[in-house]
Design a protein around this motif. Sequence first.
Motif, mmCIF file in Angstrom:
data_model
loop_
_atom_site.group_PDB
_atom_site.id
_atom_site.type_symbol
_atom_site.label_atom_id
_atom_site.label_comp_id
_atom_site.label_asym_id
_atom_site.label_seq_id
_atom_site.Cartn_x
_atom_site.Cartn_y
_atom_site.Cartn_z
ATOM 1 N N LEU A 1 -49.702 62.222 110.357
ATOM 2 C CA LEU A 1 -50.665 61.387 109.653
ATOM 3 C C LEU A 1 -50.208 61.223 108.215
ATOM 4 O O LEU A 1 -49.552 62.104 107.665
ATOM 5 N N CYS A 2 -50.575 60.103 107.601
ATOM 6 C CA CYS A 2 -50.308 59.919 106.187
ATOM 7 C C CYS A 2 -51.606 59.598 105.459
ATOM 8 O O CYS A 2 -52.436 58.845 105.966
ATOM 9 N N ILE A 3 -51.756 60.212 104.291
ATOM 10 C CA ILE A 3 -52.878 59.874 103.431
ATOM 11 C C ILE A 3 -52.293 59.214 102.189
ATOM 12 O O ILE A 3 -51.392 59.785 101.554
ATOM 13 N N ILE A 4 -52.741 58.019 101.861
ATOM 14 C CA ILE A 4 -52.193 57.292 100.714
ATOM 15 C C ILE A 4 -53.250 57.254 99.610
ATOM 16 O O ILE A 4 -54.409 56.891 99.861
ATOM 17 N N MET A 5 -52.842 57.662 98.406
ATOM 18 C CA MET A 5 -53.788 57.668 97.278
ATOM 19 C C MET A 5 -53.243 56.853 96.119
ATOM 20 O O MET A 5 -52.034 56.717 95.934
ATOM 21 N N LYS A 6 -54.177 56.298 95.326
ATOM 22 C CA LYS A 6 -53.795 55.602 94.099
ATOM 23 C C LYS A 6 -54.915 55.756 93.096
ATOM 24 O O LYS A 6 -56.083 55.530 93.431
ATOM 25 N N LYS A 7 -54.575 56.134 91.892
ATOM 26 C CA LYS A 7 -55.541 56.276 90.805
ATOM 27 C C LYS A 7 -56.800 57.017 91.234
ATOM 28 O O LYS A 7 -57.922 56.568 90.982
ATOM 29 N N GLY A 8 -56.616 58.134 91.918
ATOM 30 C CA GLY A 8 -57.749 58.973 92.280
ATOM 31 C C GLY A 8 -58.531 58.507 93.490
ATOM 32 O O GLY A 8 -59.530 59.125 93.854
ATOM 33 N N GLN A 9 -58.090 57.415 94.112
ATOM 34 C CA GLN A 9 -58.843 56.937 95.265
ATOM 35 C C GLN A 9 -58.012 56.990 96.538
ATOM 36 O O GLN A 9 -56.780 56.881 96.494
ATOM 37 N N LEU A 10 -58.704 57.137 97.650
ATOM 38 C CA LEU A 10 -58.044 57.111 98.943
ATOM 39 C C LEU A 10 -57.836 55.650 99.328
ATOM 40 O O LEU A 10 -58.783 54.872 99.387
ATOM 41 N N ILE A 11 -56.575 55.268 99.602
ATOM 42 C CA ILE A 11 -56.284 53.885 99.960
ATOM 43 C C ILE A 11 -56.229 53.733 101.469
ATOM 44 O O ILE A 11 -56.754 52.776 102.032
ATOM 45 N N ALA A 12 -55.584 54.695 102.123
ATOM 46 C CA ALA A 12 -55.443 54.574 103.579
ATOM 47 C C ALA A 12 -55.182 55.937 104.185
ATOM 48 O O ALA A 12 -54.681 56.840 103.524
ATOM 49 N N ILE A 13 -55.542 56.075 105.471
ATOM 50 C CA ILE A 13 -55.182 57.281 106.218
ATOM 51 C C ILE A 13 -54.901 56.853 107.646
ATOM 52 O O ILE A 13 -55.616 56.020 108.204
ATOM 53 N N GLY A 14 -53.837 57.369 108.213
ATOM 54 C CA GLY A 14 -53.518 56.996 109.589
ATOM 55 C C GLY A 14 -52.086 57.334 109.936
ATOM 56 O O GLY A 14 -51.380 57.973 109.162
ATOM 57 N N GLU A 15 -51.654 56.896 111.115
ATOM 58 C CA GLU A 15 -50.291 57.151 111.547
ATOM 59 C C GLU A 15 -49.320 56.402 110.637
ATOM 60 O O GLU A 15 -49.558 55.239 110.313
ATOM 61 N N PRO A 16 -48.221 57.041 110.265
ATOM 62 C CA PRO A 16 -47.307 56.431 109.282
ATOM 63 C C PRO A 16 -46.859 55.028 109.673
ATOM 64 O O PRO A 16 -46.844 54.131 108.849
ATOM 65 N N LYS A 17 -46.496 54.866 110.949
ATOM 66 C CA LYS A 17 -45.953 53.558 111.346
ATOM 67 C C LYS A 17 -46.985 52.451 111.220
ATOM 68 O O LYS A 17 -46.647 51.289 111.054
ATOM 69 N N LYS A 18 -48.266 52.819 111.327
ATOM 70 C CA LYS A 18 -49.304 51.800 111.208
ATOM 71 C C LYS A 18 -49.689 51.572 109.760
ATOM 72 O O LYS A 18 -50.050 50.465 109.364
ATOM 73 N N VAL A 19 -49.659 52.652 108.976
ATOM 74 C CA VAL A 19 -50.207 52.586 107.615
ATOM 75 C C VAL A 19 -49.195 52.050 106.614
ATOM 76 O O VAL A 19 -49.533 51.249 105.743
ATOM 77 N N ILE A 20 -47.955 52.479 106.737
ATOM 78 C CA ILE A 20 -46.967 52.149 105.699
ATOM 79 C C ILE A 20 -46.406 50.746 105.936
ATOM 80 O O ILE A 20 -45.678 50.506 106.895
ATOM 81 N N THR A 21 -46.788 49.839 105.051
ATOM 82 C CA THR A 21 -46.326 48.454 105.150
ATOM 83 C C THR A 21 -45.841 48.007 103.777
ATOM 84 O O THR A 21 -46.091 48.677 102.780
ATOM 85 N N GLU A 22 -45.165 46.868 103.760
ATOM 86 C CA GLU A 22 -44.688 46.353 102.477
ATOM 87 C C GLU A 22 -45.858 46.030 101.552
ATOM 88 O O GLU A 22 -45.781 46.259 100.339
#
Lengths: 366, 272
Positions: free
Chosen positions: B212-233
Amino acid sequence: MGDFRDKLRAVIDGKGETHIERKRHRMVFLATVGTALLLIVFVMMLCIGPTAILDPIDALSNLFSAIGKDGSAMTDKEVMVFSSRFPRAVAAIAVGLGLSIAGTSYQAVIRNPLVDPYIMGVSSGAGTFAIAVIAFNFTFFGLISSHSIYLIAIAAIIGGLLAFGLTMVLAHRADATTNAYVLSGVVIGLVFGAVQTLMIVFSGNKVSDVLLWLFGSFANITWDKALFILIPVIVMSVLLFRYAKELNLILLGENQARQMGLDVKKFNAIVLVLASVMTAFCVAFCGIIGFVGLVVPHLCRMLFGGDHRLVLPASLALGGVLMMLADLVARMIIPGTELPVGAITTMIGVPVFAYLLIKRGKIYNG
Amino acid sequence: MDEVPLLEVRHLDKVYENGYHADRDISFSIPSGKLVGLIGPNGCGKTTMMRCINKMHMPTSGDILIDGESVMPKTPAEVARLVSNVPAEMTASFGLTVFETVMLGRYPYLQNMWWETEEDESIVVDTLKKFGVYHLQDRALNMLSSGEQQRVLIAKAYVQNPRLMLVDEPTSHLDMKYKLDVMEYLRAMIKQDMTILVAEHDISLMARYCDLCIIMKKGQLIAIGEPKKVITEELIREVYEVEASVGFDRDGEIYVLPKRYKGPPEDEVPLE
């Protein structure tokens, strides 16, 4: 359980014993050799003095006969052994082990090998107040009788703890990091040091008394004074021994110690208070004796490694033994003249410390 | 009945005393037995969140639950038996050996004993072997290479026997080989009863190894999910303000190739 032990032995190949067994064996070795050395040097302290050198049997028989007489109607020899040399040896052991254990604890909590028991300003505060008494008959505004044998000691303890308290307050008003402790201690120490210097300048014909106290000496130690040092030192040491494991944990840094379940702020405060109170009692009658509290912990680490469950008992034994030997040298090296023991420990300490810095300095990185 | 998540973060908010708002209303939950990557720019609140999870910092508001129980009322020792932590780097003063360092991981279980038990010792010995540092056991920690040190630190966190292991930038000082090495060890440690949360800047590495990947920016949660689904350009552009190619190699592994910086100059100074 036996199978388990065999399995574990097999796992740790070559050594033939587990790490825990190795440490236990070292502990037994330490307890045996430490006690033996303490006893041997203690008897030497009873035998050797500038007035007369006795053989051990003579010294011990005089000691026991004096104890049998309950301190009354003693012969000259009995007085010499029981009332003079015995308390002096007790005080030397107490101060030696007290300063060593305090130094070990300070070094671990602050994680700095250059720290000694005087880093938190205890010695400067104690010295300032002691000088005030010696040179200016300061009696705490009449609260303590000027004839009390405890006057200088109590003044030194109060001064030491005052300086320590100020250091703690300053450090906590900063951010209570180890650097804050060291820097606050240095600054507070400088302030008291400056006051000391001024008082010495104006102390007139008392200046030699002042310097004698500052250099440290076990001359004029009586039974009352010896117990006045010994009892608090033992109490504080026992309390510090209880924190041996935590002293190991803190070596990984405060953040790691905290996330492994240690209340670091409370732990730091407790250890620093115990070590500082103990240091204050050590300097109370005997003045400021340098280097033992700095060098003995390092010698013990070189001999037994970094684990404080071994370093603390080793400091106890080695500190007591070295301080007694230094005192022996101080009163025997020039017949008829008693040298300040602080100067002797420093002269022994400097080459040892220099050697240590060159040989083992690398492992102290970080 | 729904399975209780191993870690649940509820509306976590952390404002530092100086007013810096590090984490803003973060909520997520992760199940047991996963390797979870925590990704985001410097100063996005990753480290602060990890420190709230093991109670190094107290959250300003919100709650952290492990196995459905809040960590807030727990003592430091209780938390230490649930959560362990691998710092980016660590020193051990006064020549503490590798064995002694790893053995300190058993501290939360020691109670009032003077020596560790033989069981503690066998756990440590097994772990040292598992991590390939057994031959270094009598060396001082500070004398090891950074790759070896990192393995020792992971071993120490492992013998703490936690439900959740927090790993903060484990590969930041390491070369390519040791980076993979560390990730392989983390991967191999995942069991049914332990989850690992690892903060790391190398997105390709995270995408490849994490469940799983959790993506954060400036103190906020942007996304959580499987890397292949979450990580996009689009996600990389949004989070890092960087143009990047996201693609798949011949083995079907995802990779992220940063191309050029697009965003406006940042005027706020992150606290870290």
